[in-house]
Design a protein around this motif. Structure first.
Motif, PDB file in Angstrom:
ATOM      1  N   SER A  40      35.523 -21.307 -50.440  1.00 30.27           N
ATOM      2  CA  SER A  40      35.889 -21.750 -51.786  1.00 30.27           C
ATOM      3  C   SER A  40      36.474 -20.572 -52.570  1.00 30.27           C
ATOM      4  N   SER A  41      37.564 -20.836 -53.261  1.00 32.86           N
ATOM      5  CA  SER A  41      38.146 -19.778 -54.099  1.00 32.86           C
ATOM      6  C   SER A  41      37.686 -20.028 -55.531  1.00 32.86           C
ATOM      7  N   GLY A  42      36.466 -20.535 -55.701  1.00 33.88           N
ATOM      8  CA  GLY A  42      35.986 -20.798 -57.049  1.00 33.88           C
ATOM      9  C   GLY A  42      36.342 -22.198 -57.503  1.00 33.88           C
ATOM     10  N   GLU A  43      37.175 -22.914 -56.689  1.00 35.13           N
ATOM     11  CA  GLU A  43      37.575 -24.275 -57.064  1.00 35.13           C
ATOM     12  C   GLU A  43      36.379 -25.218 -57.118  1.00 35.13           C
ATOM     13  N   LEU A  44      35.509 -25.124 -56.100  1.00 37.99           N
ATOM     14  CA  LEU A  44      34.358 -26.027 -56.061  1.00 37.99           C
ATOM     15  C   LEU A  44      33.434 -25.729 -57.234  1.00 37.99           C
ATOM     16  N   SER A  45      33.310 -24.467 -57.591  1.00 43.15           N
ATOM     17  CA  SER A  45      32.478 -24.103 -58.765  1.00 43.15           C
ATOM     18  C   SER A  45      33.060 -24.744 -60.016  1.00 43.15           C
ATOM     19  N   ARG A  46      34.393 -24.656 -60.159  1.00 43.18           N
ATOM     20  CA  ARG A  46      35.024 -25.237 -61.351  1.00 43.18           C
ATOM     21  C   ARG A  46      34.867 -26.754 -61.338  1.00 43.18           C
ATOM     22  N   LEU A  47      34.860 -27.314 -60.124  1.00 42.40           N
ATOM     23  CA  LEU A  47      34.693 -28.772 -60.007  1.00 42.40           C
ATOM     24  C   LEU A  47      33.284 -29.184 -60.455  1.00 42.40           C
TER      25      LEU A  47
ATOM     26  N   TYR B   4      22.015 -26.936 -69.190  1.00 41.12           N
ATOM     27  CA  TYR B   4      21.166 -27.432 -68.099  1.00 41.12           C
ATOM     28  C   TYR B   4      20.385 -26.234 -67.538  1.00 41.12           C
ATOM     29  N   TYR B   5      19.077 -26.433 -67.327  1.00 47.94           N
ATOM     30  CA  TYR B   5      18.230 -25.369 -66.763  1.00 47.94           C
ATOM     31  C   TYR B   5      17.680 -25.804 -65.405  1.00 47.94           C
ATOM     32  N   LEU B   6      17.611 -24.865 -64.480  1.00 46.60           N
ATOM     33  CA  LEU B   6      17.048 -25.169 -63.161  1.00 46.60           C
ATOM     34  C   LEU B   6      15.574 -25.535 -63.326  1.00 46.60           C
ATOM     35  N   SER B   7      15.257 -26.821 -63.146  1.00 49.33           N
ATOM     36  CA  SER B   7      13.869 -27.285 -63.348  1.00 49.33           C
ATOM     37  C   SER B   7      13.225 -27.702 -62.023  1.00 49.33           C
ATOM     38  N   HIS B   8      14.052 -28.049 -61.024  1.00 52.30           N
ATOM     39  CA  HIS B   8      13.532 -28.526 -59.717  1.00 52.30           C
ATOM     40  C   HIS B   8      14.250 -27.781 -58.600  1.00 52.30           C
ATOM     41  N   PRO B   9      13.855 -26.509 -58.368  1.00 59.11           N
ATOM     42  CA  PRO B   9      14.524 -25.744 -57.299  1.00 59.11           C
ATOM     43  C   PRO B   9      14.132 -26.274 -55.911  1.00 59.11           C
TER      44      PRO B   9
ATOM     45  N   ASN C 183      14.247 -21.511 -64.296  1.00 61.13           N
ATOM     46  CA  ASN C 183      14.835 -21.410 -65.641  1.00 61.13           C
ATOM     47  C   ASN C 183      16.239 -20.837 -65.670  1.00 61.13           C
ATOM     48  N   GLN C 184      16.833 -20.640 -64.482  1.00 61.00           N
ATOM     49  CA  GLN C 184      18.237 -20.207 -64.463  1.00 61.00           C
ATOM     50  C   GLN C 184      19.072 -21.345 -65.074  1.00 61.00           C
ATOM     51  N   THR C 185      20.170 -21.032 -65.750  1.00 63.19           N
ATOM     52  CA  THR C 185      21.037 -22.119 -66.218  1.00 63.19           C
ATOM     53  C   THR C 185      21.926 -22.558 -65.052  1.00 63.19           C
ATOM     54  N   LEU C 186      22.485 -23.766 -65.184  1.00 61.55           N
ATOM     55  CA  LEU C 186      23.367 -24.276 -64.124  1.00 61.55           C
ATOM     56  C   LEU C 186      24.569 -23.351 -63.955  1.00 61.55           C
ATOM     57  N   GLY C 187      25.089 -22.862 -65.071  1.00 64.38           N
ATOM     58  CA  GLY C 187      26.250 -21.954 -64.996  1.00 64.38           C
ATOM     59  C   GLY C 187      25.915 -20.704 -64.200  1.00 64.38           C
ATOM     60  N   GLU C 188      24.750 -20.103 -64.488  1.00 66.58           N
ATOM     61  CA  GLU C 188      24.335 -18.880 -63.762  1.00 66.58           C
ATOM     62  C   GLU C 188      24.136 -19.191 -62.284  1.00 66.58           C
ATOM     63  N   PHE C 189      23.539 -20.363 -62.015  1.00 63.31           N
ATOM     64  CA  PHE C 189      23.261 -20.762 -60.621  1.00 63.31           C
ATOM     65  C   PHE C 189      24.564 -20.887 -59.838  1.00 63.31           C
ATOM     66  N   ILE C 190      25.561 -21.519 -60.456  1.00 68.25           N
ATOM     67  CA  ILE C 190      26.850 -21.731 -59.756  1.00 68.25           C
ATOM     68  C   ILE C 190      27.495 -20.387 -59.434  1.00 68.25           C
ATOM     69  N   ILE C 191      27.489 -19.484 -60.418  1.00 69.28           N
ATOM     70  CA  ILE C 191      28.106 -18.162 -60.194  1.00 69.28           C
ATOM     71  C   ILE C 191      27.343 -17.413 -59.101  1.00 69.28           C
ATOM     72  N   GLU C 192      26.000 -17.454 -59.215  1.00 72.15           N
ATOM     73  CA  GLU C 192      25.185 -16.677 -58.276  1.00 72.15           C
ATOM     74  C   GLU C 192      25.319 -17.183 -56.839  1.00 72.15           C
ATOM     75  N   ASN C 193      25.609 -18.496 -56.695  1.00 73.41           N
ATOM     76  CA  ASN C 193      25.672 -19.069 -55.331  1.00 73.41           C
ATOM     77  C   ASN C 193      27.102 -19.309 -54.891  1.00 73.41           C
TER      78      ASN C 193
END
Ligand code: P6P
Length: 334
Positions: free
Chosen positions: A22-29, A194-199, A5-15
């Motif tokens: 990456s200087s955060g560019e791939l996350s922004r991509l 978007y919510y993490l539904s299939h980890p 149930n993590q959101t995609l935004g939280e997942f990207i930041i956490e990982n």
């Protein structure tokens, strides 16, 4: 680490730290792809109303030009990636040549390029069958700050730093990998999140589904014909089930969850098959391997193939590891 149930935004930041250099560019991509996918999803879901809104090529009730959805999707992804100045180049099934992105200062220090099939299987839209967007991300290989060249796009698939797809189906999902496994996120359209539904999605090593357009059977190589007859034989855990949606993303997605193999072989008419190496087969092969599956052209690992042209096609065998190995056995012995 994926949390239910993590959101995609939280997942990207956490990982974030997992993205090599990456200087955060791939996350922004990834975030910009997430946004573009929401916009395309909205339009795809309206497709059934075309008769009310005006058929492609005519004006709709808002007086806007009604575009073909694959052209529309292509424009949305290109505009989103360009306006946010996140990449230095884009290649698309809808564009004859690659697009060079120069920043506002006419220099572009971004290090990533994106290759995409903006709306794969778009012919299925008219019959309300799910379609998808496929994307593939590389670091450029030519000097930063200079315009990209074809060399940046003709990298073997094993160089990908990320790849994924959006499936616009009964629900809309983003499934992607940055080299640390595959995770699926389902869109809650009510709030646009978007919510993490299939980890940690895994391709079962075996399966009992084979996906191939058997209408082309007489034109298939003998090895493929022999493998299809093997799938249909009353023996062991066979016959397998034949499931073919005619939308690569949907067939791949189902087979990754249930186990199965997708095959688009070469034929006399299409000696290299139909699917494109750079923005269909490479990203799907990357995901398959990240999920424990495999992908080849019947003889050679897809990700090892050195591309020679932007839109080149390859035969494609992809899915559960043991099923692909068995199909390759028939190809080798034919
Ligand atoms: P056929 C869609 O056009 C696509 O590229 C894939 O998504 C799909 O699996 C395949 O082609 C379908 O091709 O020749 O079986 O209709």
């Amino acid at each position: 680490m994926a949390k239910q149930n993590q959101t995609l935004g939280e997942f990207i930041i956490e990982n974030q730290e997992e993205f090599k250099y990456s200087s955060g560019e791939l996350s922004r991509l990834i975030n910009s792809i997430r946004l573009a996918a929401k916009v395309v999803n909205h339009e795809v879901n309206k497709a059934g109303l075309v008769d009310i809104l005006g058929a492609a090529g005519e004006t709709n009730v808002q007086g806007e030009d009604q575009q073909k959805l694959d052209v529309y999707a292509n424009e949305i992804f290109i505009k989103t990636l360009t306006n946010r100045e996140i990449v230095c180049g884009i290649a698309s099934e809808e564009e004859d040549d690659y697009i060079t992105i120069t920043g506002r200062n006419k220099k572009n220090d971004n290090k990533y390029i994106v290759l995409m099939d903006p709306l794969d299987g778009s012919s299925n839209i008219d019959v309300n069958v799910s379609v998808g967007t496929i994307f593939s991300i590389y670091r450029r290989v030519t000097p930063t700050g200079t315009p990209v060249t074809i060399e940046d796009f003709l990298q073997p698939g094993k160089n990908q730093v990320a790849a994924g797809y959006i499936v616009y189906g009964t629900s809309t999902m983003i499934v992607y990998s940055t080299g640390h496994g595959v995770n699926g996120f389902t869109l809650n359209p009510a709030i646009g999140t978007y919510y993490l539904s299939h980890p940690n999605m895994k391709y079962p090593e075996d399966g009992n589904i084979y996906s191939v357009n058997e209408g082309n059977y007489v034109h298939f190589p003998q090895g493929v014909k022999d493998y299809i007859k093997y799938c249909q034989k009353e023996e062991d855990n066979r016959p397998y089930s034949a499931r073919y949606i005619g939308s690569l993303v949907s067939d791949f997605h189902r087979n990754m969850i249930k186990g199965g193999i997708y095959i688009y072989p070469n034929t006399a008419k299409d000696p290299d098959g139909k699917l494109r190496l750079l923005y269909e087969c490479n990203p799907m092969a990357y995901l398959a391997e990240q999920a424990g599956g495999s992908a080849s052209n019947g003889f050679e690992r897809i990700l090892d193939i050195q591309p020679t042209t932007l839109h080149q096609r390859v035969p494609f065998f992809c899915g559960s590891k043991n099923m692909v190995a068995k199909a390759e056995e028939f190809m080798h012995n034919s």
